[in-house]
Enzyme design. Structure first.
Site, PDB file in Angstrom:
ATOM      1  N   SER A 164     148.403-126.774  18.889  1.00  0.00           N
ATOM      2  CA  SER A 164     149.600-127.352  19.494  1.00  0.00           C
ATOM      3  C   SER A 164     150.183-126.397  20.514  1.00  0.00           C
ATOM      4  O   SER A 164     149.959-125.183  20.460  1.00  0.00           O
ATOM      5  CB  SER A 164     150.644-127.638  18.415  1.00  0.00           C
ATOM      6  N   ASP A 165     150.951-126.956  21.446  1.00  0.00           N
ATOM      7  CA  ASP A 165     151.809-126.109  22.260  1.00  0.00           C
ATOM      8  C   ASP A 165     152.891-125.555  21.340  1.00  0.00           C
ATOM      9  O   ASP A 165     153.093-126.031  20.228  1.00  0.00           O
ATOM     10  CB  ASP A 165     152.417-126.913  23.411  1.00  0.00           C
ATOM     11  N   TRP A 166     153.611-124.555  21.814  1.00  0.00           N
ATOM     12  CA  TRP A 166     154.553-123.841  20.957  1.00  0.00           C
ATOM     13  C   TRP A 166     155.673-124.772  20.490  1.00  0.00           C
ATOM     14  O   TRP A 166     156.411-125.328  21.288  1.00  0.00           O
ATOM     15  CB  TRP A 166     155.086-122.637  21.694  1.00  0.00           C
TER      16      TRP A 166
END
Length: 821
Positions: free
Chosen positions: A240-242
């Site tokens: 995932s992105d942050w």
């Protein structure tokens, strides 16, 4: 109900030759779950007893920062922005650049570089376009694949991002792209970039986007399994992105392997509970763990625990210069005003703040602090036989937010340069930690200073400031918490903790800015004290609260007087070189542009200077196109310098003075203006709330950028445009079609291969490169480009001639071929 059973651990000798499959079989379920989320902002989990290491991840291909954020980066080799890289159209150069990126990653003890970003330039207002390559999926995919292969050839991993349709920054965590993932628009444009990349490279990871597509957040879109895994056979790790993970069960079963960063928000104990409730089969956990372990295995050669450093390396610097030189695009050159005839020792007027404070990069996670900078002013003086022939005027104020107070104005205690910073727990008057810093700022995002707790503390920045000129100067504070600013113990500014998001803190400091005008006398010392309280407010999305304060300063300025000074300098010179455009304050992750025009003060300066100049060269720094309508007819030459990295100033000066022959070609269309006729996505960007939350509609379909039928009438400079100091001629174009039968296919499918051959001749006396472009129009008449690259044979031949400084006017043409794919 399946309860997780206690596991009797057995420590494995780290030198034991065990495959990752063997280590997987020895993992407890608790250990498996631990591997599916990060443990810090930049680190994944490891299992020490089995010799499974943690990985350090870091942004980006434009500059690997290590464990530091872009706000407290200590420095790294800073390469040009991706739009500049794309303008090289050079896959072999991109592979070499990837190798240099990997070298920097190893210096920072980084195992996975978070990049490249292969989202497309759908709209010229998108704030993160500078970090992406192009509006074309083929150009994007091939160049990015070359970078990935270069990085991974050195044992470092690359994580491509952001899957999928992340072409806007406004409310990016909430908007839904109202488009089916199986639509022709998605398949032929936005997914095609990922498909082209995966045909030529196998990145260790792919990062999902924040936004939703067709009602599914991208961290749990069905396309992960149906398209990436099944159709394209991708076997890497999906992360995932942050703070972009949105669920526990749905995300894992949809194919999201790794939640980043850590500590976990949706996994850990929540995942244990979901397994116990039989919401998630253990087989889903196993599949994700195996993908994470495969990523670790593929980067095993770069694991180390050494101290982060940034060594200046001649080969890396040479690559930064070469990439910038090949990517800079000469857009206009009336009457061949360029290159300047340096043998005539011309008087050069250099106009603009960027001449002494060079523009390096855009903003956000792709932003990097360079190891060093060259200034255009010094580079021009070095290029002149008589350096005194180069004069300079600062020009209008280039800043959007008030900049950080410069070190040369400040003295800390003991007469050291900078500031003193003391940290206190609430209710105490004795600091628990103290430090002296050259920069008047504190940045704590996940890592607190020693002896502090997450909440209930404050810190004091103190320094003595002396200004060189008297005036009503600006003092400003950018703080995440309640603060008080005092001058000589008198309070001049105070504000409670702002309403803000972590993204405001990271990417839009202007939102946190509080400014006061304060009359100051030259050469008189002022004791300035900034007291800031911790932000005792929880952040959204499970994010940690940032604690930060910056002390900022801007000298009183008058744009009218600045323009008058610039015109005086220009009027006494043979040529004026204006350096203008945007900076990391204007183009950044976290927000989109509202306009394509330059600030009005810059426009007035350009027009005023050009009106008194014998010749005017305009250098534009930007990632996105600029509407140049107000001044393009006033200047003789225009150069798109992009955000060119730490060697950018030298690259620009080399092109202007003729040391380098420009060969860059635009990787995205520059529209005439920002309106419906010029920008196909105009009315459908950014997201709009249509009742079901923020939504973006890709109503232009396939007709974005150069594919729009309106492009010819409404474009300023076309995709692929770029001028040279050489003149090239194409002859003997041949298109040869070969049809073969795939005997392995059940229906004996035919396959058609098209080979295109052309003779390229340099008719001038100036050695240079040429980018051979091939365009196709498939049946049905829809204008769909498949863009060929600078063919390797052409590149090598012309490069050989340039290296040996041999010019030709009757170059014997050779035959080169490019297979259109």
């Amino acid at each position: 109900m399946t309860k997780i059973k206690p596991f009797v651990s057995t420590t494995i000798d780290l030198d034991t030759e065990l495959s990752y499959e063997d280590r997987f079989r020895l993992l407890s379920l608790a250990e498996k779950i631990s591997l599916l989320s990060g443990v810090s902002f930049t680190s994944t989990a490891g299992v020490k007893r089995l010799g499974i290491p943690s990985l350090k991840v870091s942004d980006s291909i434009n500059g690997v920062r290590g464990s530091q954020s872009h706000l407290d980066d200590t420095g790294t080799a800073c390469f040009p922005s991706s739009t500049c890289l794309a303008s090289t159209w050079n896959t072999s150069l991109m592979r070499e650049l990837g190798e240099k990126v990997a070298f920097q990653a190893k210096q920072k003890s980084v195992q996975i570089v978070l990049g490249p970003n292969i989202n497309l330039h759908r709209d010229p207002r998108a704030g993160r376009n500078f970090e992406a390559f192009s509006e074309d999926p083929l150009l994007t995919g091939h160049l990015a694949a070359a970078i990935v292969n270069g990085i991974q050839s050195q044992g470092v991993g690359a994580c491509v991002k952001h899957f999928i349709a992340n072409e806007s920054e406004t409310v990016r965590r909430r908007y839904n792209v109202d488009e089916s993932g199986h639509s022709r628009t998605m398949r032929e444009i936005y997914l095609r970039a990922f498909q082209h990349l995966l045909r030529h490279a196998n990145p260790v990871g792919i990062m999902t986007a924040y936004n939703a597509l067709d009602g599914h957040f991208c961290s749990q879109t069905p396309l992960i399994n149906s398209l990436l895994r099944q159709d394209w056979n991708y076997d890497g790790c999906i992360m995932s992105d942050w703070y972009g993970t949105k669920s526990t069960a749905e995300a894992l079963t949809s194919g999201l392997d790794l939640e980043m960063p850590g500590p976990s928000v949706f996994r850990g104990a929540k995942l244990v509970d979901a397994i116990n409730r039989q919401e998630i089969p253990e087989s889903s956990v196993d599949a994700a763990v195996q993908n994470v372990l495969r990523m670790i295995d593929r980067t095993v050669g770069s694991h180390s625990e050494k101290e982060e450093k940034s060594l200046v390396c001649d080969r890396t610097s040479a690559m930064a210069l070469k990439a910038a030189s090949e990517g800079i695009v000469l857009l206009k050159n009336d009457q061949n005003v360029l290159p300047l005839k340096m043998t005539e020792n011309p008087k050069i007027a250099l106009i603009g703040a960027a001449a002494i404070k060079p523009t390096i990069t855009g903003g956000g996670s792709a932003c990097a602090k360079p190891q060093y900078v060259h200034t255009p002013l010094q580079c021009f003086r070095d290029a002149c036989a008589s350096p005194e022939q180069v004069s300079f005027a600062y020009g209008v104020n280039p800043h959007y937010a008030v900049p950080l107070m410069p070190i040369e104005m400040m003295r800390a205690r003991d007469n050291l340069p900078g500031v003193n910073i003391d940290y206190y727990l609430d209710g105490t008057d004795k600091p628990v930690y103290s430090e002296q810093s050259e920069q008047p700022l504190v940045v704590m995002l996940g890592r607190l200073k020693p002896n502090l707790t997450q909440n209930g503390f404050y810190f004091v920045i103190e320094t003595t400031v002396t200004v060189n000129t008297s005036g009503n100067h600006k003092l400003a504070v950018q703080a995440t918490g309640e603060f008080t600013l005092c001058v000589d113990d008198v309070e001049i500014l105070q504000k409670p903790a702002p309403v803000m998001t972590v993204e405001d803190f990271l990417f839009e400091p202007k939102k946190l800015e509080t400014v006061v005008n304060f009359q100051m006398e030259a050469h008189r010392p002022y004791r300035i004290t900034l007291r800031t309280h911790s932000r005792d407010i929880a952040s959204a999305h499970g994010e940690i609260s940032p604690h930060s304060a910056k002390l900022c300063f801007e000298e009183e300025c008058n744009d009218r007087a600045a323009i008058a000074e610039a015109t005086t300098v220009a009027a006494h010179s043979d040529v004026s070189v204006i350096i203008a455009g945007r900076t990391h304050e204007h183009e950044s992750e976290g927000f989109d542009l509202k306009s394509l025009k330059l600030p009005e003060s810059q426009v007035r300066m350009i027009k005023a200077v050009s009106s008194v100049s014998e010749k005017t060269v305009l250098v534009l720094h930007c990632g996105n196109p600029i509407d140049v309508s107000d001044f393009v007819d006033d200047v003789d030459a225009v150069i798109a310098a992009h955000f060119p990295g730490q060697e950018g100033a030298q690259a620009v000066v080399d092109i202007i003075t003729g040391k380098t022959n420009p060969s860059g070609r635009l990787a995205t269309t520059w529209p005439m203006r920002l309106d419906e006729a010029s920008v196909p996505s105009f009315g459908n960007f950014p997201a709009q709330d249509i009742g079901d939350g923020p939504t973006i509609r890709y109503r232009e379909g396939l007709q974005m950028g150069y594919r729009s039928p309106k492009t010819a009438a409404c474009v300023r400079w076309t995709f692929g445009h770029g001028l040279s100091y050489s003149s090239f001629e194409y002859n003997n174009l041949k298109v040869i079609s070969h049809e073969t039968i795939d005997e392995k296919a059940s229906n004996e499918t035919s396959k058609v291969t098209v080979t295109i051959a052309v003779d390229v001749q340099n008719l001038s006396g100036v050695a240079g490169y040429e980018v051979v472009q091939v365009y196709s129009n498939p049946p049905g008449g829809l204008y769909d480009l498949e863009t060929a690259f600078r063919a390797n044979l052409i590149h090598k031949s012309l490069a050989w001639t340039t290296r040996n400084q041999t010019c030709w006017s009757h170059y014997t043409p050779a035959r080169y071929q490019w297979l259109l794919g």
